[in-house]
Design a protein around this motif. Sequence first.
Motif, mmCIF file in Angstrom:
data_model
loop_
_atom_site.group_PDB
_atom_site.id
_atom_site.type_symbol
_atom_site.label_atom_id
_atom_site.label_comp_id
_atom_site.label_asym_id
_atom_site.label_seq_id
_atom_site.Cartn_x
_atom_site.Cartn_y
_atom_site.Cartn_z
ATOM 1 N N UNK A 110 0.627 -1.190 0.140
ATOM 2 C CA UNK A 110 -0.028 -0.079 -0.027
ATOM 3 C C UNK A 110 0.795 1.260 0.026
ATOM 4 N N UNK A 111 2.134 1.357 0.719
ATOM 5 C CA UNK A 111 2.911 2.265 0.900
ATOM 6 C C UNK A 111 3.390 2.818 -0.560
ATOM 7 N N UNK A 112 4.001 1.395 -1.072
ATOM 8 C CA UNK A 112 4.577 1.608 -2.440
ATOM 9 C C UNK A 112 3.668 2.219 -3.487
ATOM 10 N N UNK A 113 2.287 2.009 -3.311
ATOM 11 C CA UNK A 113 1.170 2.653 -4.150
ATOM 12 C C UNK A 113 1.436 3.963 -3.984
ATOM 13 N N UNK B 12 10.968 -3.588 -27.068
ATOM 14 C CA UNK B 12 10.283 -4.891 -27.089
ATOM 15 C C UNK B 12 9.027 -5.051 -26.140
ATOM 16 N N UNK B 13 8.133 -5.708 -26.725
ATOM 17 C CA UNK B 13 6.871 -5.812 -25.880
ATOM 18 C C UNK B 13 7.029 -7.217 -24.955
ATOM 19 N N UNK B 14 7.783 -7.028 -23.861
ATOM 20 C CA UNK B 14 8.162 -8.626 -23.307
ATOM 21 C C UNK B 14 7.211 -8.733 -22.042
ATOM 22 N N UNK B 15 7.772 -9.822 -21.301
ATOM 23 C CA UNK B 15 6.720 -10.037 -20.236
ATOM 24 C C UNK B 15 7.004 -8.989 -19.035
ATOM 25 N N UNK B 16 7.895 -8.397 -19.122
ATOM 26 C CA UNK B 16 8.165 -7.404 -18.207
ATOM 27 C C UNK B 16 6.889 -6.282 -17.940
ATOM 28 N N UNK B 17 6.471 -6.119 -19.085
ATOM 29 C CA UNK B 17 5.534 -5.139 -19.233
ATOM 30 C C UNK B 17 4.424 -5.779 -18.192
ATOM 31 N N UNK B 18 4.030 -7.136 -18.503
ATOM 32 C CA UNK B 18 2.908 -7.561 -17.558
ATOM 33 C C UNK B 18 3.484 -7.562 -16.038
ATOM 34 N N UNK B 19 4.432 -7.816 -15.760
ATOM 35 C CA UNK B 19 5.066 -7.837 -14.449
ATOM 36 C C UNK B 19 4.802 -6.310 -13.946
ATOM 37 N N UNK B 25 -1.004 -3.490 -9.984
ATOM 38 C CA UNK B 25 -2.585 -3.675 -9.566
ATOM 39 C C UNK B 25 -2.252 -4.391 -7.965
ATOM 40 N N UNK B 26 -1.337 -4.983 -7.680
ATOM 41 C CA UNK B 26 -0.959 -5.485 -6.417
ATOM 42 C C UNK B 26 -1.020 -4.133 -5.406
#
Lengths: 304, 328
Positions: A110-113, B12-19, B25-26
């Motif tokens: 949360x703090x990172x956000x 390059x559109x790599x997997x890092x973009x999704x990460x 989101x997290x």
Amino acid sequence: MTTTATRPSAAAAPVPADLRRSALPLRRRMTDGFSKGLMGLALLIALIPLGLVIYHVTSRGIAVLDWDFIIDDIPNSARRAGGGMGPAVAGTLLITGAAAAMAIPLGVLGSIYLNEYGKQNALARLIRTMADVMTGVPSVVMGLFIYVSYVLIVKEQSGFAAALALGCLMLPVIIRSSEEMLRLVPDELRQASAALGARRWKTTVSVVLPAAISGIVSGVMLAIARAAGETAPVVLVAGTIFTSNWTLDGANTTLAAQIFKNAGEPFPAAQERAWGAALTLMVIVLVFTVVARLISSRFAIKER
Amino acid sequence: MTVLDKTAQLTRKDRGRHADRLFWALCVSAGFAVLVILALILITMVKEAYPAFSADFFTSSSWVPNDPDGDGPAKPVYGTLAFLYGTVVVSAIAVIVAVPVSIGIALFLTELAPRRVRTAIVTLIDLLAAVPSVVFGLWGILVVAPALVPVYQGMHDVLGGVPVLGSLFGEPRSSGRTFMTAGLILAIMIVPIITSIAREVFATVPDSDKQAAWALGATRWEMIKGAVLPHSFGGVVGAVILGLGRAMGETIAVALVIGSSVQIAANVFESGYALPAIIVDQWGESTGEFTAALIGMGVVLFVITVLVNLVARFVVRRAEIRMRGASA
């Protein structure tokens, strides 16, 4: 203002102003001294209770505290002498640990956000304000909340419920303190990492977090210390037991809850156990607080 | 050439973009957790407490939670006025005692103390904040309450005859578990929070203002009165409101030392009850509507403390903005 200035005239050369303290009018000097005295007195008024609490808890607690006290079961009649606080020590460690395990990842993310993504946008500002508000929510309310939203549903008072309540109490504290620490990380580090081609998340995880980790850890330790001493939520949702329960299922108890329960009893045996539990709890809290201070002073990032 | 390939790789559109997206989101959902929990607190508790909210709830001071005559005509009454009264009285005592002390300490730390002394004292005040409230409660009920009875008696003997003060300082309870004891214990507990915010506020006073006061030949107190205090009034008010919010929600220490009797008494040496205290005290013996009434009091407490906190943050923030404007 300190002296009557002598006007420079043709006859006399200007007399240097008398700036010594003794040249002040007595009334001003006395008000000044008096106000300083009051400030010192205020400090004394606050420190005396601290000294007394520590003195009483130590002197009365040390009389009952030994290894047996820490591992023995709680007598199931408050009036009986002897016994110990084993289940409460176990419960305190277990419940606080579980609460920390839930609140720390959530709080740090949360703090990172707030600091890395949201910064000053509307959502981040709202979350920041609400986290502050949540810090002010009384612990008893958090206990009631977990009771209605968890205990009523699973129909069992448990150590896990208590951990949930303590986790909710820790969450805003961790968010706000970690955010402060992340803010101290110099932007140059982020830019350097970005210039090397690292993605945002990579930069955050491997550059920003390590740079702020000591501050975050010390904030977390303080939050844990606070949570370990919380009583009301545990009393409301954890039930009570007399033999150790090292799982999160089923009723449990903590040192704080036992102090509360025994302090209200008229029996000397119960009161003695309360003092012993208080000393044990104070030692646990103190260890966490001191470690937090050490970490933060040893590895502090220099404030910009 | 390989160099060109490298350039191509950068976009390059790599997997890092999704990460990246996943991590974002997290973090957002973790931030949202705060909002969700606060909303859930209000919704679930109001839903559970709803049956207990009646006209009596806020207007009656009679608390008869168990049905007095089985299935007879008398019904249980859940009037919370006495608890609201106790909470207000106890918090008021706490704030009245704690505010001058906290401001004194904050001034001492920012304006008077040398750096070494300052860090030592800050550590001690932090230590005061680290003592669990239940330990203060234990100390209060077993040490402070009995020790204060003669003091209360003395105050009653001196002030008891005075018209208005006499009713405030009436005959003390022999147990010493009173509004006053609870207020004093609370005062100790809110000193650290008021001190730390007041200290931050005092620290934002622009140096130029202080130096101006010095240059005019002010003594230290005159400098504080003329430069520091006017500048930080708003912030200090915010700190006091925050302390008030903390005092109102404090449960365990108050539950132990307030004496647990349901009554509205002007006498501060009389025992009483407070909102959070009754919740933990009677939780074990409550069922059904009784429990709902206790949860209802939790809702009241939640609403009050949230409002108090919002107001306090607002006041502090406004004061900070004003000060930043002044120092720029």
